[in-house]
Scaffold this motif. Sequence first.
Motif, PDB file in Angstrom:
ATOM      1  N   ASP A 133     -33.237 -10.678  30.018  1.00 28.94           N
ATOM      2  CA  ASP A 133     -32.381 -10.519  28.846  1.00 28.94           C
ATOM      3  C   ASP A 133     -31.253 -11.550  28.917  1.00 28.94           C
ATOM      4  OD1 ASP A 133     -32.095  -8.063  26.652  1.00 28.94           O
ATOM      5  OD2 ASP A 133     -30.247  -9.204  26.936  1.00 28.94           O
ATOM      6  N   ARG A 134     -30.793 -12.005  27.764  1.00 28.63           N
ATOM      7  CA  ARG A 134     -29.706 -12.992  27.730  1.00 28.63           C
ATOM      8  C   ARG A 134     -28.365 -12.363  28.086  1.00 28.63           C
ATOM      9  NH1 ARG A 134     -30.133 -16.287  22.162  1.00 28.63           N
ATOM     10  NH2 ARG A 134     -28.392 -17.392  23.153  1.00 28.63           N
ATOM     11  N   ASP A 135     -28.269 -11.044  27.956  1.00 28.94           N
ATOM     12  CA  ASP A 135     -27.014 -10.331  28.208  1.00 28.94           C
ATOM     13  C   ASP A 135     -26.985  -9.848  29.659  1.00 28.94           C
ATOM     14  OD1 ASP A 135     -24.889  -8.564  28.351  1.00 28.94           O
ATOM     15  OD2 ASP A 135     -25.286  -7.637  26.416  1.00 28.94           O
ATOM     16  N   SER A 136     -26.081 -10.385  30.458  1.00 27.88           N
ATOM     17  CA  SER A 136     -26.034 -10.038  31.883  1.00 27.88           C
ATOM     18  C   SER A 136     -25.666  -8.576  32.099  1.00 27.88           C
ATOM     19  CB  SER A 136     -25.031 -10.940  32.616  1.00 27.88           C
ATOM     20  OG  SER A 136     -23.727 -10.781  32.083  1.00 27.88           O
ATOM     21  N   VAL A 137     -24.813  -8.022  31.238  1.00 31.24           N
ATOM     22  CA  VAL A 137     -24.435  -6.613  31.395  1.00 31.24           C
ATOM     23  C   VAL A 137     -25.613  -5.705  31.063  1.00 31.24           C
ATOM     24  CG1 VAL A 137     -22.848  -4.803  30.655  1.00 31.24           C
ATOM     25  CG2 VAL A 137     -22.008  -7.138  30.940  1.00 31.24           C
ATOM     26  N   ALA A 138     -26.380  -6.068  30.037  1.00 34.37           N
ATOM     27  CA  ALA A 138     -27.585  -5.288  29.712  1.00 34.37           C
ATOM     28  C   ALA A 138     -28.564  -5.316  30.881  1.00 34.37           C
ATOM     29  CB  ALA A 138     -28.238  -5.841  28.449  1.00 34.37           C
TER      30      ALA A 138
END
Length: 688
Positions: A208-213
């Motif tokens: 995923d591009r979102d590190s927190v996700a």
Amino acid sequence: MNLQCIADKMSIFFNQYNYLTHTRGNTLFLLKCIFLKYLVNNHHIDFIQYEKELKKNFTFDCFIDLWQGKAIEKIFWEEEDQDLEPLGNLIWEWICDFVTAAPSFEGENPRIIGDLYEESMMLNHKKNHGVFYTPENLADYMASKALGKCEVDEKYKKIRIFDPACGSGSLLNAVYDRMFEIYGENMCDEEKEILHRLLLEKILVGVDRDSVACLVTRLILVLKGNTYVRPLGIQCGDILTEELIIEKSVDIIIGNPPYVGHKEIDSAYMKKLKNRYPLVYQDKGDLSYCFINRGWELLKQDGILIHITSRYFLEAYYGKPLRNFIKSAFEIEEIVDFNGIRIIPGVGIDPAIIKLIKNEKTEKNCEISIKRFLIKNHKSDTYSHLINSLDERNKLEEKPFESYFVSQNSLSDDLWRLYSPITKAIIEKIEKKTPFTLDNIVHSFQGIITGNDKAFIFDNNDENLNNFEESHLKPWIKNKDVRTFTIAEPQKKILYTNEIDAIESDSVVLKHLGKYREKLEKRRECQNGKLPWYFLQWGRDPSHFERKKIIYPYKATKNRFAIDDKKSYFSADVYGLILKPRLYHKVTEELLVVLLNSRLYNYYFKSFAKKLGDKLYEYYPNTLLKLRIPDLDEESTRLFNRFYDKIIKINLLENELNRLEILNTVDQWLYQYFELTETEIEEIEKEG
């Protein structure tokens, strides 16, 4: 579990404390609180015993160390300096209450972390990035379809299952649970721990591009076992542009890729994608199209791809390249068409599930299983039931969807007509006796875009209208003014300036538009020098509006065609049709309007039109003009002209019963002309 109760507690934190001012820091802080609460509630950490240590070292790695009773070998999450600030007493009191108070996470599926993340921390991000996460029962259904009826053998040890936009891990969590349901039932505790390690280290892969996700996904998978195992397959990046996974190395792809139209994508990124995925991503295509192309690259031969995505690709004009690619690159095993029911809460997207098998053979003569939900007034509180009805283990007496098969070879690149047998029979009868398409008979044109309605549109009672020359003022109608057969009396006028050669020659118009000049000059066409600043942004060809024409709304719940012979101008949410001269002697506007407003043609158009929600349809010319039209003789044409005259007169008298009687006569004539059976007529009239 009452998610809202916990979400409210987190909201109180945001409102009462200013512990961390940056949004990402707040999110990470609350994720730590949720992770710690899960560990404490499930007796992995003794909160009272380690309270001082936790307050001093409030990090993910500290929590895992305490859980394991030893320091982990590799850092789980690299903390930033601002995240390591000492916790004040007020903040710690809130943490203690949150972790120890009800409701408890004991025995809960770790996916609750993802649910809370989505519920309370992702609202704005989701809307801005086209990111909408998969409901639990929908994820479970997709996992069951992805894994199918797996046999209990040793092959699963070598399988790789990939989510290309894993978000908060709902799909990978569902796959994990499904794998344990298939393989773990008869395992001892030691074997289950081995399976857990195998899943996290080798089988489950997510990007995923979102590190927190990605962090949320890791947390969920970590908590699936009794001991900590580092989830090696979850990484942050862009699967569409980065070489993160070896091609032809994946057995199953399960995904809910983001739905992002061309208007929301950065131009440089869009250019990169068009160069990278030219077979599927062209013009105004959707970002999700690229994920199917990328999935094909990553899959092994005979690998499975199952996506929940927007159903728009089935019919959308700009989905044609994708439809062609899917047909040539895959065997289509199943399509679940929710048919406009927006089953994902808060999402204005019409979803469908598509299951594909990578097959490089030229011939694809398989039969596609279609599940198409019935159009009813479904309410949001019934959506969970609708999803559960897909589970083959639920032996429901009456299912809320049709189930049938369609040959893959029968699908056209222009659009996919997923007809049920009875609809297929009706459409075949219509198209057997219709040698023309509407495109052969008419020209289509869109209404006007002003670029600033305040500057150009006036109510009829506006005193400023008296200041303008009558030749510059035109009657103005909108979508809502177009009814079936008739048009409401225009209540507005447009100041049509595109025929003014020099604005300086008309001081009144110049004075009025001068108040809006700054905004008008910022319109794209004015900035690039294509238009004078005082012109309408898209004024179209005025001769089209000045003549007799058929008009219809761009979006509607049913066919609404009407003849305008009062030289009305209209907005871009209305389209016009003008007869082509070479056929004018035989086909009339009256005939077409009666035909298009009939029950049969309402049914015919909706059978392949692009749906927008439960009941709304898009009347885009590229789709509408595919309607086939019968070659009626002169006597039949005169009959339809008389039908039209009677309907218009009755409309003026507002005698609804007589109007319905004439419309019914039209319907019966068409049913007889196309030789429809009683069963087929019932099907048409059932749809309204």
